[in-house]
Design a protein around this motif. Structure first.
Motif, PDB file in Angstrom:
ATOM      1  N   LEU A  47       0.837  -1.208   0.000  1.00 49.52           N
ATOM      2  CA  LEU A  47       0.000   0.000   0.000  1.00 49.52           C
ATOM      3  C   LEU A  47       0.866   1.250   0.000  1.00 49.52           C
ATOM      4  CD1 LEU A  47      -1.510   0.472   3.575  1.00 49.52           C
ATOM      5  CD2 LEU A  47       0.566  -0.792   3.070  1.00 49.52           C
ATOM      6  N   LEU A  48       0.240   2.366  -0.243  1.00 53.18           N
ATOM      7  CA  LEU A  48       0.943   3.647  -0.197  1.00 53.18           C
ATOM      8  C   LEU A  48       0.824   4.240   1.206  1.00 53.18           C
ATOM      9  CD1 LEU A  48       0.062   5.530  -3.493  1.00 53.18           C
ATOM     10  CD2 LEU A  48       2.333   4.896  -2.682  1.00 53.18           C
ATOM     11  N   VAL A  49       1.955   4.570   1.793  1.00 56.65           N
ATOM     12  CA  VAL A  49       1.963   5.251   3.093  1.00 56.65           C
ATOM     13  C   VAL A  49       2.769   6.536   2.903  1.00 56.65           C
ATOM     14  CG1 VAL A  49       2.614   5.125   5.525  1.00 56.65           C
ATOM     15  CG2 VAL A  49       1.860   3.054   4.343  1.00 56.65           C
ATOM     16  N   ASP A  50       2.134   7.671   3.060  1.00 51.91           N
ATOM     17  CA  ASP A  50       2.791   8.960   2.831  1.00 51.91           C
ATOM     18  C   ASP A  50       3.477   9.011   1.466  1.00 51.91           C
ATOM     19  OD1 ASP A  50       1.980   9.736   5.366  1.00 51.91           O
ATOM     20  OD2 ASP A  50       3.825   9.011   6.312  1.00 51.91           O
ATOM     21  N   GLY A  51       2.809   8.494   0.458  1.00 53.41           N
ATOM     22  CA  GLY A  51       3.330   8.582  -0.899  1.00 53.41           C
ATOM     23  C   GLY A  51       4.364   7.535  -1.270  1.00 53.41           C
ATOM     24  N   GLU A  52       4.756   6.686  -0.307  1.00 50.52           N
ATOM     25  CA  GLU A  52       5.751   5.658  -0.619  1.00 50.52           C
ATOM     26  C   GLU A  52       5.148   4.264  -0.464  1.00 50.52           C
ATOM     27  OE1 GLU A  52       9.667   5.909   0.713  1.00 50.52           O
ATOM     28  OE2 GLU A  52       9.870   7.821  -0.348  1.00 50.52           O
ATOM     29  N   VAL A  53       5.641   3.351  -1.274  1.00 54.88           N
ATOM     30  CA  VAL A  53       5.142   1.983  -1.221  1.00 54.88           C
ATOM     31  C   VAL A  53       5.660   1.285   0.033  1.00 54.88           C
ATOM     32  CG1 VAL A  53       5.199  -0.261  -2.363  1.00 54.88           C
ATOM     33  CG2 VAL A  53       4.998   1.813  -3.720  1.00 54.88           C
ATOM     34  N   ASP A  54       4.770   0.616   0.732  1.00 60.46           N
ATOM     35  CA  ASP A  54       5.173  -0.194   1.880  1.00 60.46           C
ATOM     36  C   ASP A  54       4.567  -1.577   1.724  1.00 60.46           C
ATOM     37  OD1 ASP A  54       6.410  -0.895   4.191  1.00 60.46           O
ATOM     38  OD2 ASP A  54       5.409   0.572   5.453  1.00 60.46           O
ATOM     39  N   ILE A  55       5.114  -2.514   2.437  1.00 62.11           N
ATOM     40  CA  ILE A  55       4.623  -3.891   2.336  1.00 62.11           C
ATOM     41  C   ILE A  55       4.803  -4.572   3.677  1.00 62.11           C
ATOM     42  CG2 ILE A  55       6.868  -4.712   1.496  1.00 62.11           C
ATOM     43  CD1 ILE A  55       5.439  -6.803  -0.152  1.00 62.11           C
ATOM     44  N   PHE A  56       3.811  -5.331   4.088  1.00 64.86           N
ATOM     45  CA  PHE A  56       4.017  -6.167   5.278  1.00 64.86           C
ATOM     46  C   PHE A  56       3.076  -7.360   5.279  1.00 64.86           C
ATOM     47  CE2 PHE A  56       1.730  -2.306   6.325  1.00 64.86           C
ATOM     48  CZ  PHE A  56       0.554  -2.766   6.897  1.00 64.86           C
ATOM     49  N   PRO A  57       3.508  -8.413   5.968  1.00 66.34           N
ATOM     50  CA  PRO A  57       2.682  -9.622   6.009  1.00 66.34           C
ATOM     51  C   PRO A  57       1.538  -9.462   7.000  1.00 66.34           C
ATOM     52  CG  PRO A  57       4.704  -9.971   7.269  1.00 66.34           C
ATOM     53  CD  PRO A  57       4.780  -8.576   6.712  1.00 66.34           C
ATOM     54  N   VAL A  58       0.397 -10.021   6.668  1.00 67.01           N
ATOM     55  CA  VAL A  58      -0.732 -10.034   7.604  1.00 67.01           C
ATOM     56  C   VAL A  58      -1.401 -11.402   7.592  1.00 67.01           C
ATOM     57  CG1 VAL A  58      -1.319  -7.566   7.452  1.00 67.01           C
ATOM     58  CG2 VAL A  58      -2.376  -9.151   5.864  1.00 67.01           C
ATOM     59  N   GLU A 102       9.734  -7.708   0.170  1.00 66.56           N
ATOM     60  CA  GLU A 102       9.500  -8.458   1.408  1.00 66.56           C
ATOM     61  C   GLU A 102       9.807  -9.934   1.228  1.00 66.56           C
ATOM     62  OE1 GLU A 102       6.998 -10.601   4.539  1.00 66.56           O
ATOM     63  OE2 GLU A 102       6.986 -10.857   2.367  1.00 66.56           O
ATOM     64  N   VAL A 103      10.432 -10.508   2.229  1.00 65.94           N
ATOM     65  CA  VAL A 103      10.711 -11.946   2.253  1.00 65.94           C
ATOM     66  C   VAL A 103      10.281 -12.452   3.623  1.00 65.94           C
ATOM     67  CG1 VAL A 103      12.498 -13.710   2.041  1.00 65.94           C
ATOM     68  CG2 VAL A 103      12.698 -11.597   0.736  1.00 65.94           C
ATOM     69  N   ASP A 104       9.618 -13.584   3.661  1.00 65.95           N
ATOM     70  CA  ASP A 104       9.309 -14.157   4.975  1.00 65.95           C
ATOM     71  C   ASP A 104       9.510 -15.656   4.955  1.00 65.95           C
ATOM     72  OD1 ASP A 104       6.715 -15.283   4.055  1.00 65.95           O
ATOM     73  OD2 ASP A 104       6.018 -13.199   4.113  1.00 65.95           O
ATOM     74  N   GLY A 105       9.537 -16.214   6.132  1.00 64.92           N
ATOM     75  CA  GLY A 105       9.758 -17.657   6.218  1.00 64.92           C
ATOM     76  C   GLY A 105       9.552 -18.153   7.628  1.00 64.92           C
ATOM     77  N   THR A 106       9.789 -19.444   7.798  1.00 62.60           N
ATOM     78  CA  THR A 106       9.616 -20.034   9.128  1.00 62.60           C
ATOM     79  C   THR A 106      10.924 -20.654   9.577  1.00 62.60           C
ATOM     80  OG1 THR A 106       8.854 -22.052   8.049  1.00 62.60           O
ATOM     81  CG2 THR A 106       7.164 -20.574   8.868  1.00 62.60           C
ATOM     82  N   ALA A 107      11.124 -20.651  10.865  1.00 57.62           N
ATOM     83  CA  ALA A 107      12.287 -21.306  11.449  1.00 57.62           C
ATOM     84  C   ALA A 107      11.806 -21.953  12.750  1.00 57.62           C
ATOM     85  CB  ALA A 107      13.398 -20.298  11.718  1.00 57.62           C
ATOM     86  N   ARG A 108      11.751 -23.249  12.757  1.00 55.04           N
ATOM     87  CA  ARG A 108      11.154 -23.995  13.883  1.00 55.04           C
ATOM     88  C   ARG A 108       9.769 -23.437  14.173  1.00 55.04           C
ATOM     89  NH1 ARG A 108      16.588 -23.783  15.359  1.00 55.04           N
ATOM     90  NH2 ARG A 108      16.237 -21.880  16.523  1.00 55.04           N
ATOM     91  N   ARG A 109       9.516 -22.979  15.385  1.00 51.78           N
ATOM     92  CA  ARG A 109       8.173 -22.458  15.687  1.00 51.78           C
ATOM     93  C   ARG A 109       8.062 -20.951  15.436  1.00 51.78           C
ATOM     94  NH1 ARG A 109       4.206 -24.640  18.526  1.00 51.78           N
ATOM     95  NH2 ARG A 109       3.842 -22.756  19.731  1.00 51.78           N
ATOM     96  N   ASP A 110       9.145 -20.362  14.973  1.00 50.95           N
ATOM     97  CA  ASP A 110       9.134 -18.912  14.733  1.00 50.95           C
ATOM     98  C   ASP A 110       8.783 -18.616  13.280  1.00 50.95           C
ATOM     99  OD1 ASP A 110      10.088 -18.892  17.262  1.00 50.95           O
ATOM    100  OD2 ASP A 110      12.130 -18.308  16.719  1.00 50.95           O
ATOM    101  N   ARG A 111       8.304 -17.415  13.073  1.00 50.53           N
ATOM    102  CA  ARG A 111       8.098 -16.922  11.722  1.00 50.53           C
ATOM    103  C   ARG A 111       8.794 -15.566  11.616  1.00 50.53           C
ATOM    104  NH1 ARG A 111       5.137 -18.812   7.326  1.00 50.53           N
ATOM    105  NH2 ARG A 111       5.130 -17.133   5.812  1.00 50.53           N
ATOM    106  N   TRP A 112       9.412 -15.293  10.485  1.00 50.02           N
ATOM    107  CA  TRP A 112      10.128 -14.027  10.337  1.00 50.02           C
ATOM    108  C   TRP A 112       9.719 -13.335   9.043  1.00 50.02           C
ATOM    109  CZ3 TRP A 112      12.990 -13.834   5.894  1.00 50.02           C
ATOM    110  CH2 TRP A 112      13.351 -15.058   5.319  1.00 50.02           C
ATOM    111  N   SER A 113       9.927 -12.033   9.032  1.00 42.95           N
ATOM    112  CA  SER A 113       9.650 -11.230   7.845  1.00 42.95           C
ATOM    113  C   SER A 113      10.676 -10.108   7.769  1.00 42.95           C
ATOM    114  CB  SER A 113       8.229 -10.646   7.944  1.00 42.95           C
ATOM    115  OG  SER A 113       8.040  -9.648   6.956  1.00 42.95           O
ATOM    116  N   VAL A 114      11.254  -9.925   6.605  1.00 39.77           N
ATOM    117  CA  VAL A 114      12.234  -8.850   6.394  1.00 39.77           C
ATOM    118  C   VAL A 114      11.750  -7.974   5.239  1.00 39.77           C
ATOM    119  CG1 VAL A 114      14.610  -8.295   5.725  1.00 39.77           C
ATOM    120  CG2 VAL A 114      14.176 -10.214   7.273  1.00 39.77           C
ATOM    121  N   VAL A 115      11.844  -6.669   5.423  1.00 41.03           N
ATOM    122  CA  VAL A 115      11.446  -5.723   4.375  1.00 41.03           C
ATOM    123  C   VAL A 115      12.629  -4.829   4.010  1.00 41.03           C
ATOM    124  CG1 VAL A 115       9.938  -3.768   3.794  1.00 41.03           C
ATOM    125  CG2 VAL A 115       9.015  -5.722   5.055  1.00 41.03           C
TER     126      VAL A 115
END
Lengths: 136, 136
Positions: free
Chosen positions: A31-42, B72-85
């Motif tokens: 989505l756009l946040v303050d004019g910049e693209v952002d991304i996150f898992p949900v 964005e990249v995400d994945g699982t490690a044992r019982r944890d889940r991670w996400s990097v942007v």
């Protein structure tokens, strides 16, 4: 040059897209946040071809209804890999009945932070692709 | 209300983010195309803290350098889940030496369509979270 003689990409029907969306629990919201693209898992759920998710108050989603969003889910099935993208308008739900009927109150989220914003994405377009015989 | 007594979110160090980025092969690129947010999965590789991927000619990435992108990249490690942007400026590489040195020519992609555009994302910011003891 194909990755292997049998590798191919297949466009998915809308029906298949919704079936796959219903089979997963984590998607990525762009989505756009303050004019910049952002991304996150949900964490999300699907009901009647609408995507529902929760967010923390005061978050980046304050102005989520201003611009269309893109939501992506992908996964693997045997040797195939698939990806579905939903584009549409996201809006915070303001009515208790909408919130209750969506089932969002029971949605598990990875992030234990309190989430009191309930958002739905009403899709304009849904598209998906299956990568057959993909090496992973 | 936490999802379980032990559930927690941890901000990752930049070092951990890069380690995790190096451990995966598929990320999701979010960018502006004609003023609207789009998102799609790409196979990628990391070299010297730069993200590299390929794209088909004539694609949505024609004007990719105009606006910052989010990856964005995400994945699982044992019982944890991670996400990097990763947020940064993406640019098509124009010099053979850059292309060859990046290692991108050997990158496997799920989509067998010919990809002759070689793109790099030079990060401005990298952030990541780990969801500990997450139910998945």
């Amino acid at each position: 040059m194909p990755a292997s003689p049998e590798a191919m990409v297949e466009e998915l029907t809308e029906e298949s897209c919704w079936e796959l969306l219903g089979s997963a629990v984590i998607g990525r919201l762009a989505l756009l946040v303050d004019g910049e693209v952002d991304i996150f898992p949900v964490n999300y759920l699907v009901k009647d071809r609408v995507i529902f998710f929760k967010s923390a108050p005061g978050s980046k989603l304050m102005n989520i209804a201003e611009h269309p969003v893109a939501f992506e889910v992908d996964g693997t099935a045997r040797r195939d890999r698939w990806s579905v993208v939903v584009k549409g308008r996201a809006e915070r739900m303001g009515f208790d009945t909408d919130i209750e009927e969506s089932g969002i109150l029971g949605l598990h989220t990875l992030d234990p932070t309190e989430k009191r914003n309930y958002v739905r994405i009403v899709p304009h377009t849904v598209s998906g692709r299956r990568f057959t015989n993909a090496r992973r």
